[in-house]
Design an enzyme around this catalytic site. Structure first.
Site, mmCIF file in Angstrom:
data_model
loop_
_atom_site.group_PDB
_atom_site.id
_atom_site.type_symbol
_atom_site.label_atom_id
_atom_site.label_comp_id
_atom_site.label_asym_id
_atom_site.label_seq_id
_atom_site.Cartn_x
_atom_site.Cartn_y
_atom_site.Cartn_z
ATOM 1 N N LEU A 129 57.959 33.645 111.854
ATOM 2 C CA LEU A 129 58.136 32.315 112.456
ATOM 3 C C LEU A 129 56.957 31.427 112.071
ATOM 4 O O LEU A 129 55.815 31.706 112.451
ATOM 5 C CB LEU A 129 58.193 32.421 113.986
ATOM 6 C CG LEU A 129 59.384 33.165 114.583
ATOM 7 C CD1 LEU A 129 59.067 33.603 116.015
ATOM 8 C CD2 LEU A 129 60.609 32.270 114.569
ATOM 9 N N THR A 130 57.224 30.372 111.328
ATOM 10 C CA THR A 130 56.167 29.416 111.003
ATOM 11 C C THR A 130 55.780 28.645 112.252
ATOM 12 O O THR A 130 56.621 28.000 112.877
ATOM 13 C CB THR A 130 56.637 28.445 109.909
ATOM 14 O OG1 THR A 130 56.867 29.190 108.712
ATOM 15 C CG2 THR A 130 55.601 27.365 109.639
ATOM 16 N N GLN A 133 54.675 38.585 105.532
ATOM 17 C CA GLN A 133 55.652 37.973 104.646
ATOM 18 C C GLN A 133 54.942 37.170 103.556
ATOM 19 O O GLN A 133 54.174 36.250 103.841
ATOM 20 C CB GLN A 133 56.603 37.061 105.420
ATOM 21 C CG GLN A 133 57.766 36.567 104.575
ATOM 22 C CD GLN A 133 58.643 35.579 105.309
ATOM 23 O OE1 GLN A 133 58.212 34.485 105.633
ATOM 24 N NE2 GLN A 133 59.897 35.969 105.559
ATOM 25 N N HIS A 182 59.470 37.253 100.538
ATOM 26 C CA HIS A 182 60.349 36.195 101.045
ATOM 27 C C HIS A 182 61.168 35.646 99.883
ATOM 28 O O HIS A 182 60.675 34.873 99.056
ATOM 29 C CB HIS A 182 59.509 35.094 101.679
ATOM 30 C CG HIS A 182 60.282 34.144 102.541
ATOM 31 N ND1 HIS A 182 61.647 34.139 102.626
ATOM 32 C CD2 HIS A 182 59.861 33.145 103.385
ATOM 33 C CE1 HIS A 182 62.049 33.201 103.464
ATOM 34 N NE2 HIS A 182 60.980 32.585 103.942
ATOM 35 N N ALA A 239 64.266 34.131 100.481
ATOM 36 C CA ALA A 239 65.329 33.479 101.242
ATOM 37 C C ALA A 239 64.985 32.013 101.499
ATOM 38 O O ALA A 239 63.957 31.496 101.053
ATOM 39 C CB ALA A 239 65.532 34.217 102.570
ATOM 40 N N ASN A 240 65.897 31.356 102.222
ATOM 41 C CA ASN A 240 65.657 30.032 102.811
ATOM 42 C C ASN A 240 65.311 28.930 101.813
ATOM 43 O O ASN A 240 64.616 27.967 102.142
ATOM 44 C CB ASN A 240 64.579 30.111 103.899
ATOM 45 C CG ASN A 240 65.063 30.870 105.116
ATOM 46 O OD1 ASN A 240 66.242 31.195 105.232
ATOM 47 N ND2 ASN A 240 64.164 31.166 106.037
ATOM 48 N N TYR A 287 63.392 28.887 99.185
ATOM 49 C CA TYR A 287 62.047 28.836 98.620
ATOM 50 C C TYR A 287 62.059 29.353 97.176
ATOM 51 O O TYR A 287 63.123 29.597 96.599
ATOM 52 C CB TYR A 287 61.067 29.588 99.520
ATOM 53 C CG TYR A 287 60.937 28.944 100.885
ATOM 54 C CD1 TYR A 287 60.542 27.609 101.005
ATOM 55 C CD2 TYR A 287 61.256 29.652 102.045
ATOM 56 C CE1 TYR A 287 60.447 26.999 102.253
ATOM 57 C CE2 TYR A 287 61.165 29.044 103.293
ATOM 58 C CZ TYR A 287 60.764 27.720 103.396
ATOM 59 O OH TYR A 287 60.679 27.114 104.627
ATOM 60 N N ARG A 294 63.526 39.863 102.046
ATOM 61 C CA ARG A 294 64.359 38.998 102.880
ATOM 62 C C ARG A 294 65.250 38.132 101.989
ATOM 63 O O ARG A 294 64.764 37.474 101.062
ATOM 64 C CB ARG A 294 63.498 38.088 103.763
ATOM 65 C CG ARG A 294 64.298 37.388 104.860
ATOM 66 C CD ARG A 294 63.450 36.410 105.630
ATOM 67 N NE ARG A 294 63.928 36.244 106.999
ATOM 68 C CZ ARG A 294 63.576 35.247 107.806
ATOM 69 N NH1 ARG A 294 62.745 34.314 107.379
ATOM 70 N NH2 ARG A 294 64.025 35.180 109.034
ATOM 71 N N ASN A 322 66.896 23.989 103.529
ATOM 72 C CA ASN A 322 66.016 23.335 102.556
ATOM 73 C C ASN A 322 66.798 22.753 101.382
ATOM 74 O O ASN A 322 66.295 22.671 100.255
ATOM 75 C CB ASN A 322 64.914 24.289 102.075
ATOM 76 C CG ASN A 322 63.854 24.507 103.141
ATOM 77 O OD1 ASN A 322 63.416 23.565 103.788
ATOM 78 N ND2 ASN A 322 63.452 25.757 103.335
ATOM 79 N N GLY A 337 70.714 34.302 114.990
ATOM 80 C CA GLY A 337 71.499 34.006 116.180
ATOM 81 C C GLY A 337 71.803 35.200 117.060
ATOM 82 O O GLY A 337 72.709 35.127 117.895
ATOM 83 N N GLY A 356 64.153 35.814 116.235
ATOM 84 C CA GLY A 356 63.155 34.824 115.878
ATOM 85 C C GLY A 356 62.825 33.901 117.013
ATOM 86 O O GLY A 356 61.843 34.084 117.730
#
Length: 375
Positions: free
Chosen positions: A33-34, A107, A183, A185-186, A188, A235, A243, A305, A326
């Site tokens: 978690l950022t 991470q 990392h 994912a997401n 990046y 991940r 993003n 979720g 998260g």
């Protein structure tokens, strides 16, 4: 009859599980978690040690995304793992977790195009596989600013970034981490290489899915060479548009190939965001995450979720080996105990998610003894 303080009877969600060389206390993972509580130089603050120590009852903590280099930075006040002072400060965190009997992975993070010149060395443009800019805003030290079109990496630059991952993994071990998570994912950098919507290269890192996966596999090989495979996780977010990353034209084939190749490394775990990151679990195109799980020879961590009921169902139906939470961890440092006894959850203050001090970070209340069933 089950113990009166455990409302879930025989569910193994709260029982020990083996992850690589480690016997974890339960199957609950604190997801990265950022929170943007590090210093401007990327050095973790003492407050971060207190924050993670409060959450040490998780079976595994995956510490927040941590920059592998100054170029990898995309958000203000995020920590790094490329300098000696950063390593020393992270050691305070890992020692606090180990003193509580917990386990923690770091991470490894390079944001690629999801950045801003004010966050980059010498005000340079962020880098990416191709010069395709996402829409959105970057969180800088002076507030949110629009993300610009990145610079496409030259072929000869890419081995240097792979080396940054290797060096960061080496530093993570020196800081006392039990392992690392790559990392990918997401939206990046690594995922920007994986998807054909963001990778338009014509060299050995672009075109076919084998070429687009080359960067990730080179990173995995470098990191495994430092940490050994049983201390490395990965991940992925196969269908998430976060993003502003466009979908891959054939995500089943692309991510199926990636997981098959990664499985050969015998990594500790595969950590998958099922659906839209921090959004719906609805899966476009009927993407079947269980296919990825079945083809991966290691622990499968499900993310996105999850609440208690969904987590219990996942274990009951053997859909995941471990469950990552998260946002629930932001306001509930004792989340494992709250879930175990069916206690109410604290509500997070969204205004304190990023940046600031202890407020909304280390000041959320723990259960009182009577709420834990202790007279």
């Amino acid at each position: 009859m089950p113990d009166s303080t455990d409302v879930h009877g025989r569910s193994d969600l709260f029982q020990p599980v083996q992850l690589g060389p480690y016997r974890l206390g339960n199957r609950i993972v604190m997801a990265p978690l950022t929170r943007s509580r590090a210093g401007g130089d990327g050095v973790p603050s003492p407050l971060m040690a207190a924050y993670y120590e409060q959450r040490a009852s998780a079976g595994l903590i995956i510490a927040e995304g941590t920059n592998i280099s100054p170029q990898g930075r995309g958000y203000a006040f995020t920590p790094g793992i490329y300098g000696a002072r950063q390593v020393e400060a992270w050691r305070v965190v890992t020692q606090a977790i180990h003193a509580k009997g917990g386990r923690i992975f770091l991470q490894l993070w390079h944001v690629g195009r999801v950045s801003h010149p004010s966050l980059q060395p010498d005000g340079a443009l962020p880098v990416a596989p191709s010069a395709i800019g996402p829409s959105g805003m970057a969180y800088t030290e002076t507030g949110f600013q629009p993300i610009l079109t990145p610079r496409a990496l030259e072929t000869e630059e890419i081995p240097g970034i792979v080396e940054q991952y290797r060096h960061a993994a080496q530093n993570a071990l020196a800081a006392g981490f039990d392992g690392v998570e790559i990392h990918a994912a997401n939206g990046y950098l690594i995922e920007q290489f994986l998807r054909d919507s963001t990778n338009k290269r014509s060299d050995v890192y672009g075109g076919s899915r084998e070429n687009r996966a080359r960067f990730l596999l080179e990173v995995a090989k470098a990191v495994v060479g430092v940490c050994r495979s049983e201390r490395v996780g990965i991940r992925l977010s196969p269908v998430s548009p976060v993003n502003d990353i466009g979908p891959d034209s054939d995500p089943k084939a692309t991510y199926g190939y990636v997981v098959q190749r990664l499985s050969a490394f015998r990594l500790a775990y595969l950590h998958v965001i099922e659906g839209v990151t921090q959004g719906p679990r609805d899966v476009p195109g009927n993407f079947d995450f269980q296919i990825l799980r079945r083809s991966f020879k290691g622990v499968y961590i499900a993310n996105n979720g999850y609440d208690l009921d969904l987590a219990l169902k996942a274990r009951r139906e053997n859909l995941a080996d471990m469950i990552a939470f998260g946002r629930l961890y932001i306001a509930n440092p004792d989340l494992v105990e709250r879930l175990r006894v069916g206690a109410a959850l604290n509500v997070p203050d969204r205004a304190t998610f990023f940046g600031g001090g202890a407020a909304g970070y280390t000041d959320y209340p723990f259960l009182k003894p009577v709420e834990r069933g202790i007279a």
